[in-house]
Design a protein around this motif. Structure first.
Motif, short mmCIF file in Angstrom:
data_model
loop_
_atom_site.label_atom_id
_atom_site.label_comp_id
_atom_site.label_asym_id
_atom_site.label_seq_id
_atom_site.Cartn_x
_atom_site.Cartn_y
_atom_site.Cartn_z
N UNK A 93 -43.83 24.67 -76.87
CA UNK A 93 -42.61 25.23 -76.28
C UNK A 93 -42.67 25.22 -74.76
N UNK A 94 -43.87 25.37 -74.19
CA UNK A 94 -44.00 25.33 -72.73
C UNK A 94 -43.64 23.96 -72.19
N UNK A 95 -44.17 22.91 -72.81
CA UNK A 95 -43.87 21.55 -72.34
C UNK A 95 -42.40 21.22 -72.58
N UNK A 96 -41.82 21.77 -73.63
CA UNK A 96 -40.39 21.57 -73.87
C UNK A 96 -39.58 22.13 -72.70
N UNK A 97 -39.96 23.32 -72.23
CA UNK A 97 -39.27 23.92 -71.08
C UNK A 97 -39.46 23.08 -69.82
N UNK A 98 -40.67 22.58 -69.62
CA UNK A 98 -40.94 21.79 -68.41
C UNK A 98 -40.25 20.43 -68.44
N UNK A 99 -40.13 19.82 -69.63
CA UNK A 99 -39.46 18.52 -69.68
C UNK A 99 -37.98 18.65 -69.35
N UNK A 100 -37.43 19.85 -69.59
CA UNK A 100 -36.04 20.08 -69.21
C UNK A 100 -35.88 20.15 -67.69
N UNK A 101 -37.00 20.38 -66.99
CA UNK A 101 -36.99 20.35 -65.52
C UNK A 101 -37.25 18.94 -64.99
N UNK A 102 -37.40 17.98 -65.91
CA UNK A 102 -37.61 16.59 -65.50
C UNK A 102 -39.06 16.16 -65.44
N UNK A 103 -39.97 16.94 -66.01
CA UNK A 103 -41.39 16.61 -65.96
C UNK A 103 -41.73 15.46 -66.90
N UNK A 104 -42.66 14.61 -66.47
CA UNK A 104 -43.35 13.67 -67.34
C UNK A 104 -44.77 14.19 -67.54
N UNK A 105 -45.39 13.86 -68.69
CA UNK A 105 -46.69 14.45 -69.02
C UNK A 105 -47.72 13.38 -69.34
N UNK A 106 -48.91 13.57 -68.77
CA UNK A 106 -50.08 12.79 -69.17
C UNK A 106 -51.03 13.76 -69.87
N UNK A 107 -51.32 13.50 -71.15
CA UNK A 107 -52.10 14.43 -71.95
C UNK A 107 -53.31 13.72 -72.56
N UNK A 108 -54.52 14.02 -72.10
CA UNK A 108 -55.72 13.60 -72.83
C UNK A 108 -55.87 14.53 -74.04
N UNK A 109 -55.82 13.97 -75.23
CA UNK A 109 -55.91 14.80 -76.44
C UNK A 109 -57.39 15.06 -76.74
N UNK A 110 -57.93 16.04 -76.03
CA UNK A 110 -59.35 16.37 -76.16
C UNK A 110 -59.50 17.84 -76.49
N UNK A 111 -60.30 18.12 -77.51
CA UNK A 111 -60.67 19.49 -77.88
C UNK A 111 -61.89 19.41 -78.78
N UNK A 112 -62.57 20.53 -78.94
CA UNK A 112 -63.78 20.54 -79.77
C UNK A 112 -63.44 20.19 -81.21
N UNK A 113 -64.02 19.13 -81.70
CA UNK A 113 -63.91 18.80 -83.11
C UNK A 113 -65.23 18.15 -83.51
N UNK A 114 -65.99 18.88 -84.28
CA UNK A 114 -67.34 18.45 -84.65
C UNK A 114 -67.71 19.07 -85.99
N UNK A 115 -68.99 19.07 -86.32
CA UNK A 115 -69.41 19.57 -87.64
C UNK A 115 -69.07 21.05 -87.81
N UNK A 116 -69.22 21.83 -86.73
CA UNK A 116 -68.92 23.25 -86.82
C UNK A 116 -67.42 23.52 -86.74
N UNK A 117 -66.79 22.97 -85.72
CA UNK A 117 -65.34 23.11 -85.57
C UNK A 117 -64.70 21.84 -86.15
N UNK A 118 -64.67 21.78 -87.48
CA UNK A 118 -64.16 20.59 -88.14
C UNK A 118 -62.70 20.79 -88.57
#
Length: 289
Positions: free
Chosen positions: A163-188
């Motif tokens: 919802x935050x990015x939805x609000x910002x795109x209405x202001x004319x923002x473009x987004x570069x997003x590296x899709x990175x987060x912890x995903x491993x054996x523990x946080x699977x």
């Protein structure tokens, strides 16, 4: 369907900084490549938008302290905020957002010391207060005056509500997003589906087809379906979308790749991605869903 171009970029030069005794953010070696890729996307964005706009503004929603450090030797290199400041590009102002008080304080010191000639604003506001704050500092495009905003969303988590990015795109923002987060054996994938469903819903926007994630049976499949869902939802709110994949060797993300997504209403999006691919050493089409 994700068509993954695995890109090995020519190395962009990251600015080097001496040890100043202030806080740095611990990182893995692959972060260097990620920062270099962000630099290249910014350069391509400006090169393609410059003929069509009067002003380019850079926003970093997770600026940190400005420096990363690696390993026992504490090798230091520029995080995204200082790296983009080091680029000789046509940017009218930089807006760095950092909610940790110590990181924000140190970032201000480093910016003032090394880039006092740049127009830089550093905000410590909570995420939910940013749209109103940014609307004040980012002029709206109007007849005869066009503004392009390159917004970097590199949180290394699912912290950013859709919802935050939805609000910002209405202001004319473009987004570069590296899709990175912890995903491993523990946080699977089971951890996210069973214990982080509310966060997943906020992150993706809560669209009806989110149940596609429940059908996954591995971390890689979960990750790729999550990124595909996110891309689809960005298209639903009116943004053009393009994805590229980067090879990955990480103890935090135990996956062979991660995605970098560019989302924008500007029609030159495909040209930007083409320029990025042209700078690659190799392009291999892999990991079809």
């Amino acid at each position: 369907m994700l068509n993954d171009s695995i890109l090995n970029f020519h190395s962009s030069v990251l600015p080097s900084f001496p040890d100043d005794g202030f806080v740095t953010t611990a990182a893995e070696p692959w972060f260097k490549v990620k920062v270099q890729r962000i630099q290249q996307y910014l350069n391509a964005f400006i090169a393609n938008l410059a003929p069509h706009v009067n002003e380019v503004i850079v926003v970093d929603l997770f600026a940190g302290s400005g420096l990363y450090s690696i390993g026992h030797q504490k090798e230091k290199f520029a995080a995204t905020a200082l790296a983009v400041l080091g680029e000789e590009v046509l940017v009218s102002k930089y807006i760095f957002c950092e909610r940790d008080p110590e990181n924000a304080r140190v970032l201000k010191i480093r910016v003032k010391k090394y880039f006092k000639d740049r127009t830089v604003f550093i905000f410590e506001d909570p995420l939910d207060k940013l749209p109103e704050k940014l609307a004040y500092y980012v002029p709206k495009s109007k007849a005869g005056y066009r503004v392009a905003v390159f917004c970097i969303v590199d949180s290394f988590s699912m912290e950013v509500p859709f919802a935050l990015l939805d609000k910002l795109q209405r202001l004319g923002f473009s987004f570069l997003i590296p899709f990175t987060f912890c995903i491993n054996e523990q946080h699977n994938y089971r951890f996210y589906l069973e214990h982080q469903r509310e966060k997943l819903s906020r992150f993706t926007g809560g669209f009806q087809d989110a149940d596609v994630l429940d059908k996954t049976k591995s971390n890689l499949e979960f990750y790729k379906r999550l990124v595909q869902l996110y891309q689809n939802n960005m298209v639903v709110i009116g943004l053009n979308a393009t994805l590229a994949a980067q090879k990955l060797d990480s103890g935090l993300m135990e996956l062979p790749i991660y995605y970098m997504g560019l989302f924008s209403k500007h029609p030159v999006l495909k040209n930007i991605q083409h320029d990025i691919q042209e700078s690659a050493h190799q392009q291999i089409s892999l990991f079809q869903l």
